[in-house]
Write an enzyme that holds these catalytic residues in place. Structure first.
Site, short mmCIF file in Angstrom:
data_model
loop_
_atom_site.label_atom_id
_atom_site.label_comp_id
_atom_site.label_asym_id
_atom_site.label_seq_id
_atom_site.Cartn_x
_atom_site.Cartn_y
_atom_site.Cartn_z
N CYS A 6 -12.78 4.00 -28.44
CA CYS A 6 -14.07 4.65 -28.69
C CYS A 6 -14.84 4.91 -27.40
CB CYS A 6 -14.90 3.78 -29.63
SG CYS A 6 -14.07 3.57 -31.18
N GLU A 7 -14.29 5.70 -26.53
CA GLU A 7 -14.99 6.13 -25.31
C GLU A 7 -14.47 7.52 -24.95
OE1 GLU A 7 -15.82 3.80 -22.02
OE2 GLU A 7 -15.61 1.88 -23.04
N GLY A 36 0.76 -1.24 0.00
CA GLY A 36 0.00 0.00 0.00
C GLY A 36 0.79 1.30 0.00
N ARG A 96 -5.61 3.56 -15.34
CA ARG A 96 -5.68 4.26 -14.05
C ARG A 96 -6.31 5.66 -14.13
NH1 ARG A 96 -2.15 5.48 -10.99
NH2 ARG A 96 -3.07 4.67 -9.07
N GLU A 103 3.82 -7.06 1.84
CA GLU A 103 3.36 -7.38 0.49
C GLU A 103 3.45 -6.15 -0.42
OE1 GLU A 103 -0.14 -10.50 2.01
OE2 GLU A 103 -0.70 -8.48 1.36
N PRO A 104 4.62 -5.57 -0.57
CA PRO A 104 4.72 -4.36 -1.38
C PRO A 104 4.63 -4.66 -2.87
CG PRO A 104 6.90 -5.06 -0.69
CD PRO A 104 5.93 -6.01 -0.05
N GLY A 105 4.01 -3.77 -3.60
CA GLY A 105 3.94 -3.92 -5.06
C GLY A 105 4.33 -2.61 -5.70
N ARG A 106 3.41 -1.64 -5.61
CA ARG A 106 3.60 -0.34 -6.27
C ARG A 106 4.93 0.31 -5.89
NH1 ARG A 106 -1.05 2.86 -7.56
NH2 ARG A 106 -2.12 1.74 -5.91
N1 LLP Z 1 -1.62 -6.94 -0.53
C1 LLP Z 1 -2.93 -6.99 -0.81
C2 LLP Z 1 -3.78 -7.90 -0.07
C3 LLP Z 1 -3.47 -6.17 -1.82
O1 LLP Z 1 -4.76 -6.22 -2.09
C4 LLP Z 1 -2.61 -5.29 -2.55
C5 LLP Z 1 -3.15 -4.43 -3.60
C6 LLP Z 1 -1.24 -5.29 -2.23
C7 LLP Z 1 -0.78 -6.11 -1.20
C8 LLP Z 1 -0.25 -4.43 -2.95
O2 LLP Z 1 -0.47 -3.08 -2.76
P1 LLP Z 1 0.61 -2.01 -3.26
O3 LLP Z 1 1.86 -2.18 -2.45
O4 LLP Z 1 0.88 -2.26 -4.70
O5 LLP Z 1 -0.01 -0.70 -3.03
N2 LLP Z 1 -5.25 -0.97 -9.25
C9 LLP Z 1 -5.11 0.01 -8.21
C10 LLP Z 1 -4.49 -0.56 -6.94
C11 LLP Z 1 -5.21 -1.78 -6.42
C12 LLP Z 1 -4.51 -2.38 -5.23
C13 LLP Z 1 -4.99 -3.77 -5.02
N3 LLP Z 1 -4.38 -4.42 -3.92
C14 LLP Z 1 -4.28 1.18 -8.73
O6 LLP Z 1 -3.91 1.17 -9.90
O7 LLP Z 1 -4.04 2.15 -8.00
#
Ligand code: LLP
Length: 442
Positions: A370-371, A254, A327, A288-291
């Site tokens: 087309c939107e 997050g 997004r 659980e980092p992603g972004r």
């Molecule tokens: N763990 C869980 C349980 C999650 O649901 C998520 C993201 C993450 C970890 C990773 O979160 P991050 O570190 O990437 O913030 N599509 C949206 C974001 C959706 C997030 C979904 N869950 C966007 O483009 O902003």
């Protein structure tokens, strides 16, 4: 010199990271973006390996004191080459479907470093997770726990579980991605979770060994984590009193990134509020980092097809669309956009888009879909653009390609990884044949 120890030359952790303008030409590490666009075509996702590793390493060092299990959230960007890079440099995986579990395994993940999240895991997915030996199922409902127990019993296994709790915190991000306010579908209700946990202490096929929360995304303050940890600690104490041997605290992902300015917090700021709680709870920390890892490590390169004036507006029509990066359409998200080779008088993208940019033209940057909702930016001031110019849309590494679709039967973009002066295709552009293949094969 290894990519892992390189760090961006100017401001550390700047939104530009290893993307730099040199002689008014955008480079990814040492490779001109224009060269990549010529070679691989547009729209094109370009990733910087040094940036990916730099961000992963920032988390690893900020949390080193508690040796966390860092599970890269593969939903963010599921490209195998990126996932493999994560695995090679010490990350496990957070998966949220059978498909993501498959990808994580293909990328070198193994059960002991995979957590399985998701509010609606099917029996088949639970089965797959158990057979893989994932080390934690983040369970979000009573029904899921019972189903998991049933599948585990059939397999003669005991399922390791972290209860995902919704800590009921104030709103903190876009309502579509806030996961810890009351009334969203995620997690077990904090008011009733103990009552439920008390009933399953002696479950023969399920062992509750952890507590999980994912607060939402993107988050630009440590306050929700401070509050989440506090509520988590109180719960862990009570779960232990019930007889559950809680060994893991999973604080999810997050953390925000620099989309607009330098608005994101460093990993160390989150560590400051999370680490003391983990020590106090005497738990192993899972993240659980992603972004945070991949967001600013990727950009989307597109080419202007036409410019036109209509209804008092100036439109820049370029070849990336909502099917490539949804997004802005879905969340009104802001992504920096700037020409790959800005005209004389314009340098790098401004740090403040609100401020006056001399000579800039106010425009909507739109795609061919087309939107009317198909846009990358609205009312954005950009240097004057012409047919054929290349544009870079920044901070597109997370939830860009991962959310891409074939809408309007558009081909999904190619992806390229840059490492120093090297570049390689990590996903080829789709073909018309790819579009119809699953239908032709039936
Ligand atoms: N763990 C869980 C349980 C999650 O649901 C998520 C993201 C993450 C970890 C990773 O979160 P991050 O570190 O990437 O913030 N599509 C949206 C974001 C959706 C997030 C979904 N869950 C966007 O483009 O902003």
């Amino acid at each position: 010199m290894s990519a892992l120890v390189r760090s961006p030359s100017a401001r550390n952790n700047s939104f530009m990271d290893f993307f730099r303008y040199r002689d008014r030409t955008l480079h990814c590490e040492d490779v001109p973006i224009a060269l990549l666009a010529e070679r691989y075509g547009t729209p094109l996702y370009v990733y910087s390996q040094a940036t990916l590793l730099h961000h992963l390493q920032q988390i690893q060092s900020a949390f080193a004191a508690v040796e966390p299990i860092i599970c890269y959230s593969i939903k963010t960007n599921a490209n195998l080459h990126i996932a493999r890079l994560m695995a090679k440099h010490g990350a496990g995986f957070d998966v949220t479907s059978g498909g993501e579990l498959y990808r994580a395994l293909q990328a070198g993940g193994t059960g002991p470093n995979i957590v399985f999240a998701g509010v609606g895991k099917t029996d088949a997915e639970l089965n797959y997770g158990l057979e893989t030996g994932v080390f934690l199922f983040n369970v979000e409902s009573e029904g899921e726990l019972l189903a998991l127990g049933e599948v585990a019993r059939r397999l003669g296994k005991i399922a390791p579980v972290a209860l995902r709790v919704n800590p009921d915190l104030p709103p903190k991000t876009h309502h579509k991605t806030d996961t810890s306010v009351k009334g969203v579908k995620f997690g077990l209700d904090i008011d009733t979770v103990l009552e439920f946990a008390g009933k399953v202490v002696d479950h023969p096929a399920v062992r509750i060994v952890g507590l999980h929360m994912h607060l939402g995304s993107p988050i630009l303050s440590v306050e929700p984590y401070r509050q989440g940890v506090e509520k988590g600690l109180a719960l862990i104490e009570k779960l232990r009193a019930q007889g559950h041997k809680i060994a893991y605290l999973n604080m999810g992902g997050g953390w925000g990134i620099h989309y607009r300015k330098q608005e994101a917090l460093p990993a160390s700021a989150f560590a400051q509020v999370i680490v003391p709680g983990v020590k106090k709870a005497n738990c192993k920390l899972v993240l659980e980092p992603g972004r945070f890892i991949v967001g600013n490590a990727g950009l989307l390169v597109s080419r202007v097809i036409y410019v036109k004036d209509s209804g008092g507006k100036h439109f820049v029509i370029q070849d990336a669309a909502m099917n490539d990066l949804i997004r802005p359409t879905l969340y009104d998200s802001f992504h920096r956009i700037w020409p790959v080779a800005p005209a004389a008088g314009f340098a790098a993208p401004p740090e403040d888009y609100e401020a006056d940019i001399a000579g800039a033209v106010r425009c909507d940057v739109v795609g061919p879909v087309c939107e009317s909702g198909d846009y990358l930016a609205k009312e954005r001031r950009l240097p004057p653009l012409e047919r054929g110019d290349l544009l870079a849309t920044f901070s597109a590494g997370a939830y860009g390609m991962a959310m891409a679709s074939n809408y309007n039967s558009r081909l999904r973009a190619a992806e390229v990884m840059v490492d120093g002066s090297q570049h390689r295709l990590i996903r080829r552009r789709e073909t018309y044949e790819d579009l119809v293949r699953p239908e032709v094969e039936v």
